[in-house]
Design a protein around this motif. Structure first.
Motif, mmCIF file in Angstrom:
data_model
loop_
_atom_site.group_PDB
_atom_site.id
_atom_site.type_symbol
_atom_site.label_atom_id
_atom_site.label_comp_id
_atom_site.label_asym_id
_atom_site.label_seq_id
_atom_site.Cartn_x
_atom_site.Cartn_y
_atom_site.Cartn_z
ATOM 1 N N PHE A 65 0.843 -1.191 -0.087
ATOM 2 C CA PHE A 65 -0.006 0.073 -0.122
ATOM 3 C C PHE A 65 0.847 1.428 0.215
ATOM 4 O O PHE A 65 0.346 2.399 -0.104
ATOM 5 C CB PHE A 65 -0.946 0.024 1.425
ATOM 6 N N TYR A 68 -0.202 4.028 -2.597
ATOM 7 C CA TYR A 68 -1.267 3.697 -3.198
ATOM 8 C C TYR A 68 -2.521 4.969 -2.751
ATOM 9 O O TYR A 68 -2.506 5.267 -1.627
ATOM 10 C CB TYR A 68 -1.808 2.303 -2.463
ATOM 11 N N SER A 69 -3.302 4.850 -3.624
ATOM 12 C CA SER A 69 -4.216 6.099 -3.674
ATOM 13 C C SER A 69 -5.591 5.381 -3.577
ATOM 14 O O SER A 69 -6.096 4.606 -4.427
ATOM 15 C CB SER A 69 -4.437 7.173 -5.071
ATOM 16 N N PHE A 70 -6.319 5.843 -2.513
ATOM 17 C CA PHE A 70 -7.870 5.444 -2.457
ATOM 18 C C PHE A 70 -8.920 6.468 -2.843
ATOM 19 O O PHE A 70 -10.050 6.426 -2.556
ATOM 20 C CB PHE A 70 -7.937 5.147 -0.835
ATOM 21 N N ASP A 71 -8.196 7.370 -3.685
ATOM 22 C CA ASP A 71 -9.176 8.487 -4.131
ATOM 23 C C ASP A 71 -10.411 8.277 -4.813
ATOM 24 O O ASP A 71 -11.376 8.766 -4.639
ATOM 25 C CB ASP A 71 -8.570 9.721 -5.052
ATOM 26 N N ILE A 73 -12.118 5.205 -4.883
ATOM 27 C CA ILE A 73 -12.599 4.084 -4.357
ATOM 28 C C ILE A 73 -13.655 4.072 -3.301
ATOM 29 O O ILE A 73 -13.363 4.994 -2.063
ATOM 30 C CB ILE A 73 -11.454 2.889 -3.574
ATOM 31 N N ILE A 75 -15.234 3.102 -0.230
ATOM 32 C CA ILE A 75 -15.180 1.908 0.829
ATOM 33 C C ILE A 75 -16.183 1.925 1.853
ATOM 34 O O ILE A 75 -16.467 2.978 2.222
ATOM 35 C CB ILE A 75 -13.909 2.240 1.534
ATOM 36 N N LEU A 81 -10.627 1.775 6.823
ATOM 37 C CA LEU A 81 -9.436 1.538 6.132
ATOM 38 C C LEU A 81 -8.102 1.047 6.784
ATOM 39 O O LEU A 81 -7.498 0.191 6.255
ATOM 40 C CB LEU A 81 -8.874 3.158 5.587
ATOM 41 N N LYS A 85 -6.049 -2.227 5.399
ATOM 42 C CA LYS A 85 -4.665 -2.256 5.125
ATOM 43 C C LYS A 85 -3.926 -3.447 5.984
ATOM 44 O O LYS A 85 -2.805 -3.888 5.721
ATOM 45 C CB LYS A 85 -4.010 -0.827 5.421
ATOM 46 N N MET A 109 -4.814 -3.660 -4.911
ATOM 47 C CA MET A 109 -5.197 -3.706 -3.507
ATOM 48 C C MET A 109 -5.026 -5.092 -2.988
ATOM 49 O O MET A 109 -4.746 -5.701 -2.036
ATOM 50 C CB MET A 109 -6.454 -3.142 -3.465
ATOM 51 N N LEU A 224 -16.215 -3.264 -2.405
ATOM 52 C CA LEU A 224 -15.357 -1.965 -2.866
ATOM 53 C C LEU A 224 -15.466 -1.609 -4.183
ATOM 54 O O LEU A 224 -15.456 -2.496 -5.111
ATOM 55 C CB LEU A 224 -13.971 -2.110 -2.385
ATOM 56 N N PHE A 226 -14.564 0.759 -7.395
ATOM 57 C CA PHE A 226 -13.520 1.301 -7.896
ATOM 58 C C PHE A 226 -13.982 2.192 -9.007
ATOM 59 O O PHE A 226 -14.729 1.565 -10.091
ATOM 60 C CB PHE A 226 -12.287 0.265 -8.187
#
Length: 240
Positions: A65, A68-71, A73, A75, A81, A85, A109, A224, A226
């Motif tokens: 991770f 890693y970008s979760f922008d 996604i 969740i 979060l 992870k 992921m 999740l 994406f």
């Protein structure tokens, strides 16, 4: 003396880390020296176990991770979060369904969670779904299906990447259902897919089988979603 210590370590099945590091240990008492010596051995064994888990998992590429970008996604609130992870879902035998277009970070992921699980000493199996089904078919045809199912049953986490990218034959669909059913409430599954549930019947060509698979996967599961553009497309060198 070093050769003697090396021989004793071999007899005790201890790693070479003790032989390499014992001379550098600073201690005021024999007990402190022994404690530090044993600490080296324990850490060495932990590292070997992690590396063995990573090798056996079968990841295409090791990813974490880091960066890693979760922008893009979505969740769900059901899984924080930090829990994602740190692979907490394995403790609760929960599943993840990672849904979205190609290239949006689903496989990354899934791999990162699998790598974290390996770092915790968990047994992970990473498969492209088509490859898993082919291996199941081959095992069935060779009379070795029971052996393969026992190997899969030893996993703490099964990752099925690219779920639904290739339609399955009847035998393959039934075998995949057997694997999912065997995992139910015993171990975690992570699926990456670009197909919504309503289109899964196009994978299995059997409404009852499709419903049975979905029913087992979504129970104790987190979805999740994406979004965004394909990372590979936006970072392609073509046309630049």
């Amino acid at each position: 003396m070093k050769e003697l210590i090396k021989d004793y370590c071999k007899q005790l099945r201890w790693g070479n880390s003790i032989v390499q590091n014992y001379a550098d240990i600073k201690a005021d008492t024999h007990e402190e020296f022994l404690a530090k010596l044993l600490e080296i051995e324990v850490k060495g064994r932990e590292l070997n176990r992690k590396n063995r888990c990573l090798r056996q998992a079968g990841f295409d590429v090791i990813k974490t991770f880091n960066g890693y970008s979760f922008d893009h996604i979505e969740i769900p609130a059901s899984i924080p979060l930090d829990d994602l992870k740190t692979a907490v879902l394995l403790k609760n035998r929960e599943n993840l369904i990672l849904y979205g277009p190609v290239g949006t970070g689903k496989t990354h992921m899934a791999t990162a969670i699998g790598v974290e699980a390996c770092n915790q000493g968990k047994k992970v199996g990473f498969y492209r779904t088509s490859t898993l089904v082919n291996e199941l078919n081959d095992a069935q045809n060779a009379g070795n299906l029971g052996k393969m199912l026992k190997q899969l049953a030893k996993l703490d986490l099964l990752i099925c990447d690219e779920w639904g990218y290739i339609p399955l034959d009847r035998q393959g669909a039934q075998l995949l259902f057997q694997v999912v059913a065997d995992c139910y409430e015993k171990r975690s599954i992570i699926i990456t897919t670009n197909l919504e549930f309503s289109k899964w019947n196009g994978i299995f060509y059997d409404e009852k089988l499709t419903s049975a698979i979905i029913d087992r996967l979504i129970h104790h599961s987190h979805l999740l979603v994406f979004g965004g553009q394909s990372y590979r497309l936006t970072h392609s060198t073509i046309g630049k």
